[in-house]
Design an enzyme around this catalytic site. Structure first.
Site, PDB file in Angstrom:
ATOM      1  N   LYS A 274       0.526   5.853  15.582  1.00 17.48           N
ATOM      2  CA  LYS A 274       1.504   4.783  15.710  1.00 17.48           C
ATOM      3  C   LYS A 274       2.588   4.924  14.645  1.00 17.48           C
ATOM      4  O   LYS A 274       2.324   5.416  13.546  1.00 17.48           O
ATOM      5  CB  LYS A 274       0.831   3.410  15.503  1.00 17.48           C
ATOM      6  CG  LYS A 274      -0.164   2.984  16.541  1.00 17.48           C
ATOM      7  CD  LYS A 274      -0.752   1.629  16.163  1.00 17.48           C
ATOM      8  CE  LYS A 274      -1.799   1.177  17.154  1.00 17.48           C
ATOM      9  NZ  LYS A 274      -1.201   0.773  18.435  1.00 17.48           N
ATOM     10  N   ARG A 348      -9.719   0.651  25.719  1.00 17.05           N
ATOM     11  CA  ARG A 348     -10.349   0.698  27.038  1.00 17.05           C
ATOM     12  C   ARG A 348     -11.545   1.643  27.062  1.00 17.05           C
ATOM     13  O   ARG A 348     -12.456   1.483  27.878  1.00 17.05           O
ATOM     14  CB  ARG A 348      -9.312   1.077  28.088  1.00 17.05           C
ATOM     15  CG  ARG A 348      -8.719   2.459  27.944  1.00 17.05           C
ATOM     16  CD  ARG A 348      -7.404   2.608  28.693  1.00 17.05           C
ATOM     17  NE  ARG A 348      -6.339   1.839  28.042  1.00 17.05           N
ATOM     18  CZ  ARG A 348      -5.116   1.680  28.549  1.00 17.05           C
ATOM     19  NH1 ARG A 348      -4.810   2.241  29.709  1.00 17.05           N
ATOM     20  NH2 ARG A 348      -4.209   0.975  27.908  1.00 17.05           N
TER      21      ARG A 348
END
EC number: 3.4.11.1
Length: 499
Positions: A274, A348
């Site tokens: 990120k 996920r």
């Protein structure tokens, strides 16, 4: 935590809060707000003074609008005029939050509840008071730092019949305590908050309630049982992953609900790293795990007649030589595989493991997951609204009703069947992160594949955006919101069924 007590006839009142509502059919040039008739006997002189003050301070009576007046020679010496709007539970919740902030320098405030106040009004005002007065403190913060900050010490709720409201107040307290626990977990800096630390906090909190059991799987057990998604995401960190299983199992339960929450204790994005600004608040990336754990503890505190199992797959997504790579194939619990196209879509992967385990080993009636899953949630719905997905209209409608009652916000989003083809991978059963856009929708479709035979009794909430507040607002305080705890407790209290 702020003390709140039900009283009939308080004495020695220094600070009095009076509820104010809009005047129905008010016209220009006439007062637009009025003091509500209260259970507490208030002198005619004080009521006249309040009535004269309302137009002078442009008080509208809208919920949460507040004004504090000093009366140096009067008794009480401070008067708070608090808007309660239409008098619904949400209005009283906003009123409680306003009192917590307007009266922060008071040691004690007496709130004269309206003469016709419902138990829901007491629940609302108490939740507002407890949640708006929340402040996060580091465990090692010096006591003097807390003592220097002004805090409201006590609120007395003046009612005609305290027994009528005791259950509502107890429910509000259990809900607020659970929400505050979720906020504490989420606000904790990740230098402290390893997966092991999180698991220890759950065990300590559960020990205070009869009927709760905790099981913690460490890396070796995760490997032996085939939790490949959790191990992949946690593989880049020196602080290994965990799977926490917290169970509330009352003897009279007719329904078993499994709650799964994403528990990434810090998210660098891994190899798909990120940018700095996107990484600063990644201590909040376990907000879903905090919510489901806290809600399960709240269910035990309230003795709700439903079996609840909370699963918190915990991992720290770090960048190192042992981190998983984009393009790797991960084998999940139960055997399904994912091609990991983006290591910054790690949540996920851990949810998939936990959901597959729940379906295969726990056989629940209903499967719910909460996750700070995608930035697309905020793009689509803004900062205060979660995205809700389910193939079951009945389940979605019931959860949305609980969300509204709790004072939280979510919007039901579609699960289009023609998007399922985007999940297809040449190397695995699924791409973890398809590239066709609709990020929150595709993440939900991916998770649905791991609900297996429960896909028609599964519900997913992407609550990334509303899990964090940039500033104090009503009952929210700057930082972690504990989003989902209040909703889940409302929903669980309805004794949900499989339909």
């Amino acid at each position: 935590m702020l003390a709140i007590r039900l009283v009939v006839d308080p004495t020695g009142i220094d600070a009095l809060a009076l509820p104010v509502r809009p005047v129905e059919g008010a016209v220009v040039g006439e007062p637009s707000a009025e003091v509500v008739s209260t259970a507490l006997a208030v002198s005619a002189d004080l009521l006249s003074e309040a009535a004269a003050l309302l137009p002078e301070v442009d008080h509208t009576g809208a919920s949460g609008v507040s004004h504090r007046s000093i009366r140096p020679l009067g008794s009480p010496s401070r008067l708070l005029l608090i808007g309660v709007g239409a008098g619904e539970e949400a209005d009283w919740r906003a009123a409680g939050a306003a009192i917590a902030r307007t009266g922060v320098r008071e040691s004690s405030i007496t709130l004269a509840m309206s003469a016709d106040a419902s138990p829901a009004a007491v629940r609302g005002v108490a939740e507002g008071l407890w949640l708006a007065s929340y402040r996060f403190r580091m465990p090692d913060q010096p006591a003097a730092a807390e003592d220097d900050a002004p805090t409201l010490g006590e609120v007395l709720l003046a009612v005609a019949d305290p027994e009528r409201y005791e259950a509502a107040l107890a429910t509000a307290q259990a809900t607020a305590e659970a929400t505050r626990f979720a906020r504490d977990l989420t606000n904790m800096p990740s230098s402290v908050k390893s997966p092991q630390w999180f698991a220890e906090q759950v065990a300590a909190a559960a020990a205070g309630h009869d009927g709760l059991t905790v099981r913690v799987r460490e890396p070796e057990q995760l490997a032996a049982e085939g939790f490949g998604g959790i191990l992949a995401v946690g593989g880049g960190s020196a602080r290994g992953p965990r799977l926490v299983e917290l169970t509330w199992q009352p003897a009279d339960a007719q329904t078993h609900v499994v709650l799964v929450g994403k528990g990434i204790t810090f998210d660098t994005g891994g190899i798909s790293i990120k940018p700095r600004d996107a990484m600063k608040l990644m201590r909040k990336d376990m907000g879903g795990a905090a919510a489901v754990i806290a809600a399960t503890i709240g269910a035990a505190a309230l003795r709700l007649p439903v079996r609840v199992t909370a699963l918190a797959p915990l991992a720290e997504n770090m960048l190192s030589g042992s981190a998983f790579r984009p393009g790797d194939v991960v084998r999940h619990y139960g055997g399904l595989t994912s091609e990991t196209t983006n290591s910054d879509a790690e949540g996920r992967l851990v949810l998939a493991d936990a959901m597959a385990y729940a379906v295969e080993q726990l056989a629940p009636d209903l499967l719910i997951d909460l996750a700070t899953l995608t930035g697309a949630n905020a793009v689509a719905l803004g900062k205060r609204t979660g995205a809700l997905y389910s193939d079951s209209d009945e389940l979605a409608d019931a959860m949305l009703a609980s969300i509204r009652e709790a004072g939280e916000s979510a919007w039901r989003m579609p699960l289009p069947t023609d998007y399922v083809e985007y999940l297809g991978s040449e190397l695995a059963d699924f791409y973890s992160t398809p590239t066709q856009g609709a990020g929150s929708v595709l993440a939900a479709l991916y998770l649905r594949e791991f609900a297996g035979k429960l896909r028609d009794r599964w519900l997913h909430i992407d609550m990334s955006a509303p899990s964090w507040a940039e500033a104090d607002s009503a009952e929210l305080t700057k930082g972690a919101t504990g989003w989902g705890v209040r909703t889940l407790l409302r929903w669980l209290a309805t004794s949900p069924t499989a339909g």
